[in-house]
Design a protein around this motif. Structure first.
Motif, PDB file in Angstrom:
ATOM      1  N   VAL A   1       0.855  -1.170   0.000  1.00 14.50           N
ATOM      2  CA  VAL A   1       0.000   0.000   0.000  1.00 14.50           C
ATOM      3  C   VAL A   1       0.900   1.233   0.000  1.00 14.50           C
ATOM      4  O   VAL A   1       1.892   1.281   0.710  1.00 14.50           O
ATOM      5  N   ILE A   2       0.564   2.204  -0.823  1.00 12.12           N
ATOM      6  CA  ILE A   2       1.363   3.413  -0.979  1.00 12.12           C
ATOM      7  C   ILE A   2       0.475   4.616  -0.702  1.00 12.12           C
ATOM      8  O   ILE A   2      -0.663   4.688  -1.173  1.00 12.12           O
ATOM      9  N   SER A   3       1.000   5.571   0.027  1.00 12.44           N
ATOM     10  CA  SER A   3       0.260   6.776   0.366  1.00 12.44           C
ATOM     11  C   SER A   3      -0.233   7.484  -0.892  1.00 12.44           C
ATOM     12  O   SER A   3       0.494   7.620  -1.870  1.00 12.44           O
ATOM     13  N   SER A   4      -1.477   7.964  -0.855  1.00 15.03           N
ATOM     14  CA  SER A   4      -2.016   8.698  -1.997  1.00 15.03           C
ATOM     15  C   SER A   4      -1.724  10.194  -1.911  1.00 15.03           C
ATOM     16  O   SER A   4      -1.806  10.895  -2.907  1.00 15.03           O
ATOM     17  N   THR A   5      -1.378  10.687  -0.716  1.00 14.07           N
ATOM     18  CA  THR A   5      -1.132  12.114  -0.557  1.00 14.07           C
ATOM     19  C   THR A   5       0.331  12.455  -0.312  1.00 14.07           C
ATOM     20  O   THR A   5       0.739  13.572  -0.551  1.00 14.07           O
ATOM     21  N   GLY A   6       1.108  11.556   0.162  1.00 15.23           N
ATOM     22  CA  GLY A   6       2.511  11.838   0.444  1.00 15.23           C
ATOM     23  C   GLY A   6       2.698  12.528   1.773  1.00 15.23           C
ATOM     24  O   GLY A   6       1.744  12.897   2.449  1.00 15.23           O
ATOM     25  N   ILE A   7       3.939  12.697   2.132  1.00 15.01           N
ATOM     26  CA  ILE A   7       4.291  13.312   3.409  1.00 15.01           C
ATOM     27  C   ILE A   7       5.046  14.604   3.125  1.00 15.01           C
ATOM     28  O   ILE A   7       5.947  14.639   2.296  1.00 15.01           O
ATOM     29  N   ALA A  16       0.378   5.327  10.362  1.00 15.96           N
ATOM     30  CA  ALA A  16      -0.046   4.049  10.933  1.00 15.96           C
ATOM     31  C   ALA A  16      -0.426   3.101   9.801  1.00 15.96           C
ATOM     32  O   ALA A  16      -1.087   3.492   8.840  1.00 15.96           O
ATOM     33  N   LEU A  17      -0.001   1.864   9.934  1.00 16.20           N
ATOM     34  CA  LEU A  17      -0.316   0.822   8.967  1.00 16.20           C
ATOM     35  C   LEU A  17      -0.978  -0.317   9.725  1.00 16.20           C
ATOM     36  O   LEU A  17      -0.433  -0.787  10.722  1.00 16.20           O
ATOM     37  N   THR A  18      -2.173  -0.723   9.298  1.00 21.80           N
ATOM     38  CA  THR A  18      -2.876  -1.813   9.980  1.00 21.80           C
ATOM     39  C   THR A  18      -3.047  -2.992   9.032  1.00 21.80           C
ATOM     40  O   THR A  18      -3.217  -2.818   7.828  1.00 21.80           O
ATOM     41  N   GLY A  23      -6.968  -9.857   5.462  1.00 19.13           N
ATOM     42  CA  GLY A  23      -6.024  -9.387   4.465  1.00 19.13           C
ATOM     43  C   GLY A  23      -6.142  -7.923   4.119  1.00 19.13           C
ATOM     44  O   GLY A  23      -5.473  -7.435   3.221  1.00 19.13           O
ATOM     45  N   ARG A  24      -6.936  -7.182   4.851  1.00 16.31           N
ATOM     46  CA  ARG A  24      -7.120  -5.750   4.594  1.00 16.31           C
ATOM     47  C   ARG A  24      -5.924  -4.983   5.171  1.00 16.31           C
ATOM     48  O   ARG A  24      -5.574  -5.148   6.339  1.00 16.31           O
ATOM     49  N   ARG A  66       5.740   1.672  16.642  1.00 13.33           N
ATOM     50  CA  ARG A  66       4.941   0.834  17.544  1.00 13.33           C
ATOM     51  C   ARG A  66       4.382  -0.335  16.751  1.00 13.33           C
ATOM     52  O   ARG A  66       3.830  -0.154  15.666  1.00 13.33           O
ATOM     53  N   VAL A  67       4.493  -1.518  17.307  1.00 14.10           N
ATOM     54  CA  VAL A  67       3.952  -2.720  16.685  1.00 14.10           C
ATOM     55  C   VAL A  67       2.938  -3.307  17.655  1.00 14.10           C
ATOM     56  O   VAL A  67       3.264  -3.622  18.802  1.00 14.10           O
ATOM     57  N   TRP A  68       1.706  -3.461  17.168  1.00 12.15           N
ATOM     58  CA  TRP A  68       0.606  -3.969  17.984  1.00 12.15           C
ATOM     59  C   TRP A  68       0.275  -5.399  17.571  1.00 12.15           C
ATOM     60  O   TRP A  68       0.425  -5.760  16.409  1.00 12.15           O
TER      61      TRP A  68
END
Length: 94
Positions: A1-7, A16-18, A23-24, A66-68
């Protein structure tokens, strides 16, 4: 998954990446959903490449990772974007 807006360069951004059980995969910037993709359910996470590209070719300055052990929902991601962990950490935080 790649950001659509950028940083934005030189601006602090909460990322945050969930990963969901079905598989979502969702990417949040500053507590807001930015992009999502589908992967194989229960697929192991490998070759994670955090910050491969940065605006202006600069270096990524990572303050904290952080890894949850659980998938956070949009509300929890938004709350976590502003949460400083100074003492005891939540049980699901690895």
């Amino acid at each position: 998954v790649i950001s659509s807006t950028g940083i934005e360069p030189e601006r602090w951004t909460h990322v945050a990446l969930t990963f969901g059980a079905q598989g979502r995969v969702r990417l949040y910037l500053d507590g807001e959903l930015d992009a999502e993709a589908q992967s194989a359910p229960h697929a192991p996470v490998g070759d994670l490449d955090v910050g491969r590209t940065t605006p202006g070719g600069g270096a990524l300055r990572l303050t904290e990772l952080r890894v949850w052990s659980v998938e956070l929902d949009a509300r929890d991601v938004a709350l976590g974007a502003r949460l400083a962990l100074d003492g005891e950490r939540p049980e699901a935080l690895l």
